[in-house]
Design a protein around this motif. Structure first.
Motif, PDB file in Angstrom:
ATOM      1  N   THR A 184      18.783   3.643 -10.770  1.00  0.00           N
ATOM      2  CA  THR A 184      19.017   4.834 -11.163  1.00  0.00           C
ATOM      3  C   THR A 184      18.240   5.983 -10.165  1.00  0.00           C
ATOM      4  O   THR A 184      18.663   7.078 -10.656  1.00  0.00           O
ATOM      5  CB  THR A 184      18.323   5.082 -12.676  1.00  0.00           C
ATOM      6  OG1 THR A 184      17.070   4.614 -12.465  1.00  0.00           O
ATOM      7  CG2 THR A 184      18.884   4.167 -13.491  1.00  0.00           C
ATOM      8  N   GLY A 185      17.851   5.482  -9.238  1.00  0.00           N
ATOM      9  CA  GLY A 185      16.970   6.427  -8.149  1.00  0.00           C
ATOM     10  C   GLY A 185      15.873   6.154  -8.093  1.00  0.00           C
ATOM     11  O   GLY A 185      15.052   5.086  -8.495  1.00  0.00           O
ATOM     12  N   ILE A 186      15.066   7.155  -7.468  1.00  0.00           N
ATOM     13  CA  ILE A 186      13.442   7.053  -7.017  1.00  0.00           C
ATOM     14  C   ILE A 186      12.939   8.304  -7.129  1.00  0.00           C
ATOM     15  O   ILE A 186      13.372   9.227  -6.826  1.00  0.00           O
ATOM     16  CB  ILE A 186      13.278   6.217  -5.678  1.00  0.00           C
ATOM     17  CG1 ILE A 186      11.860   5.931  -5.559  1.00  0.00           C
ATOM     18  CG2 ILE A 186      13.870   7.277  -4.522  1.00  0.00           C
ATOM     19  CD1 ILE A 186      11.742   5.096  -4.228  1.00  0.00           C
ATOM     20  N   GLY A 187      11.899   8.455  -7.644  1.00  0.00           N
ATOM     21  CA  GLY A 187      11.018   9.573  -7.829  1.00  0.00           C
ATOM     22  C   GLY A 187      10.017   9.763  -6.517  1.00  0.00           C
ATOM     23  O   GLY A 187      10.345   9.117  -5.683  1.00  0.00           O
ATOM     24  N   ALA A 188       9.439  10.898  -6.454  1.00  0.00           N
ATOM     25  CA  ALA A 188       8.376  11.281  -5.211  1.00  0.00           C
ATOM     26  C   ALA A 188       7.212  11.536  -5.927  1.00  0.00           C
ATOM     27  O   ALA A 188       7.192  12.149  -7.065  1.00  0.00           O
ATOM     28  CB  ALA A 188       8.885  12.330  -4.421  1.00  0.00           C
ATOM     29  N   LYS A 189       6.145  11.242  -5.234  1.00  0.00           N
ATOM     30  CA  LYS A 189       4.700  11.446  -5.878  1.00  0.00           C
ATOM     31  C   LYS A 189       3.705  11.504  -4.701  1.00  0.00           C
ATOM     32  O   LYS A 189       4.119  11.070  -3.571  1.00  0.00           O
ATOM     33  CB  LYS A 189       4.246  10.721  -6.894  1.00  0.00           C
ATOM     34  CG  LYS A 189       4.006   9.276  -6.029  1.00  0.00           C
ATOM     35  CD  LYS A 189       3.373   8.276  -7.172  1.00  0.00           C
ATOM     36  CE  LYS A 189       3.330   6.814  -6.660  1.00  0.00           C
ATOM     37  NZ  LYS A 189       2.757   5.811  -7.519  1.00  0.00           N
ATOM     38  N   GLY A 190       2.796  12.584  -4.925  1.00  0.00           N
ATOM     39  CA  GLY A 190       1.967  12.603  -3.599  1.00  0.00           C
ATOM     40  C   GLY A 190       0.727  13.420  -3.867  1.00  0.00           C
ATOM     41  O   GLY A 190       0.627  13.911  -5.042  1.00  0.00           O
ATOM     42  N   THR A 191      -0.083  13.424  -2.893  1.00  0.00           N
ATOM     43  CA  THR A 191      -1.260  14.543  -2.987  1.00  0.00           C
ATOM     44  C   THR A 191      -1.338  15.348  -1.677  1.00  0.00           C
ATOM     45  O   THR A 191      -1.077  15.061  -0.614  1.00  0.00           O
ATOM     46  CB  THR A 191      -2.647  13.752  -3.014  1.00  0.00           C
ATOM     47  OG1 THR A 191      -2.363  12.645  -3.909  1.00  0.00           O
ATOM     48  CG2 THR A 191      -3.859  14.446  -2.979  1.00  0.00           C
ATOM     49  N   ILE A 192      -1.542  16.591  -2.142  1.00  0.00           N
ATOM     50  CA  ILE A 192      -1.505  17.650  -0.891  1.00  0.00           C
ATOM     51  C   ILE A 192      -3.084  18.187  -0.908  1.00  0.00           C
ATOM     52  O   ILE A 192      -3.745  18.442  -2.065  1.00  0.00           O
ATOM     53  CB  ILE A 192      -0.800  18.769  -1.375  1.00  0.00           C
ATOM     54  CG1 ILE A 192       0.753  18.589  -1.586  1.00  0.00           C
ATOM     55  CG2 ILE A 192      -0.721  19.902  -0.280  1.00  0.00           C
ATOM     56  CD1 ILE A 192       1.374  17.718  -0.628  1.00  0.00           C
ATOM     57  N   CYS A 219       7.687   3.152  -8.254  1.00  0.00           N
ATOM     58  CA  CYS A 219       8.241   2.689  -7.041  1.00  0.00           C
ATOM     59  C   CYS A 219       8.584   4.094  -6.250  1.00  0.00           C
ATOM     60  O   CYS A 219       9.262   4.214  -5.265  1.00  0.00           O
ATOM     61  CB  CYS A 219       9.525   2.004  -7.412  1.00  0.00           C
ATOM     62  SG  CYS A 219       9.345   0.379  -7.846  1.00  0.00           S
ATOM     63  N   ALA A 220       7.934   5.298  -6.650  1.00  0.00           N
ATOM     64  CA  ALA A 220       8.117   6.386  -5.843  1.00  0.00           C
ATOM     65  C   ALA A 220       7.755   6.688  -4.645  1.00  0.00           C
ATOM     66  O   ALA A 220       6.907   5.840  -4.059  1.00  0.00           O
ATOM     67  CB  ALA A 220       7.367   7.425  -6.665  1.00  0.00           C
ATOM     68  N   ILE A 221       8.515   7.314  -3.828  1.00  0.00           N
ATOM     69  CA  ILE A 221       8.210   7.935  -2.553  1.00  0.00           C
ATOM     70  C   ILE A 221       6.679   8.517  -2.388  1.00  0.00           C
ATOM     71  O   ILE A 221       6.537   9.417  -3.262  1.00  0.00           O
ATOM     72  CB  ILE A 221       9.418   8.731  -1.767  1.00  0.00           C
ATOM     73  CG1 ILE A 221      10.786   8.129  -1.916  1.00  0.00           C
ATOM     74  CG2 ILE A 221       8.797   9.422  -0.562  1.00  0.00           C
ATOM     75  CD1 ILE A 221      11.951   9.112  -1.686  1.00  0.00           C
ATOM     76  N   ALA A 222       5.860   7.900  -1.470  1.00  0.00           N
ATOM     77  CA  ALA A 222       4.454   8.386  -1.532  1.00  0.00           C
ATOM     78  C   ALA A 222       4.474   9.481  -0.345  1.00  0.00           C
ATOM     79  O   ALA A 222       4.641   9.324   0.602  1.00  0.00           O
ATOM     80  CB  ALA A 222       3.604   7.281  -1.308  1.00  0.00           C
ATOM     81  N   ILE A 223       4.087  10.821  -0.750  1.00  0.00           N
ATOM     82  CA  ILE A 223       3.890  11.740   0.249  1.00  0.00           C
ATOM     83  C   ILE A 223       2.443  11.966   0.239  1.00  0.00           C
ATOM     84  O   ILE A 223       1.827  12.345  -0.751  1.00  0.00           O
ATOM     85  CB  ILE A 223       4.968  12.781  -0.236  1.00  0.00           C
ATOM     86  CG1 ILE A 223       6.314  12.621  -0.108  1.00  0.00           C
ATOM     87  CG2 ILE A 223       4.655  14.075   0.922  1.00  0.00           C
ATOM     88  CD1 ILE A 223       6.852  11.784   0.912  1.00  0.00           C
ATOM     89  N   ALA A 224       1.763  12.434   1.455  1.00  0.00           N
ATOM     90  CA  ALA A 224       0.435  12.940   1.740  1.00  0.00           C
ATOM     91  C   ALA A 224       0.578  14.084   2.821  1.00  0.00           C
ATOM     92  O   ALA A 224       1.125  13.722   3.951  1.00  0.00           O
ATOM     93  CB  ALA A 224      -0.524  11.920   1.807  1.00  0.00           C
TER      94      ALA A 224
END
Length: 118
Positions: free
Chosen positions: A10-18, A108-113
């Motif tokens: 169904t897709g993937i989300g994204a999450k992260g910390t700035i 399973c979200a894309i992890a962004i920092a």
């Protein structure tokens, strides 16, 4: 630099910390925009909370770049680039086979920092 990620069908989300580059502390109110690779305009945009975290809903399969900005801070692309040409690309595919981080949001979200300089 391409990073292959995998997602549920169904897709993937994204999450992260700035964070703030100088101190490493959380940066509230930063705007995170997801751009489909090669697109002329960005897509979904969210703001970070008081803890510097953000989450995005499910994204369709594809390749994405992430832009982060906040007033009084130098804008950055994920991958620690000032320009889009140097941005990291994140590929969302159809199956989650990574070791997911279930601590918050889509496991399973894309992890962004990204650390912004201000």
């Amino acid at each position: 630099m391409d990073r292959t990620l995998v997602a549920a069908p169904t897709g993937i989300g994204a999450k992260g910390t700035i964070t703030r580059y100088a101190t490493g502390s959380a940066l509230a109110g930063a705007q995170v925009t997801v751009w489909p690779k090669g697109a002329a305009v960005g897509g979904l945009q969210v703001s970070t909370g008081a803890d510097g975290r953000f989450t995005m809903a499910s994204l369709p399969q594809g390749t994405y770049e992430f832009h982060v900005g906040r007033l009084a801070y130098q804008q950055r692309w994920a991958g620690d680039s000032l320009s889009r040409s140097g941005a990291a690309s994140y590929v969302a595919t159809g199956t989650c086979t990574t070791a997911p981080d279930p601590s918050w949001g889509d496991p399973c979200a894309i992890a962004i920092a990204v650390a912004l300089r201000g």
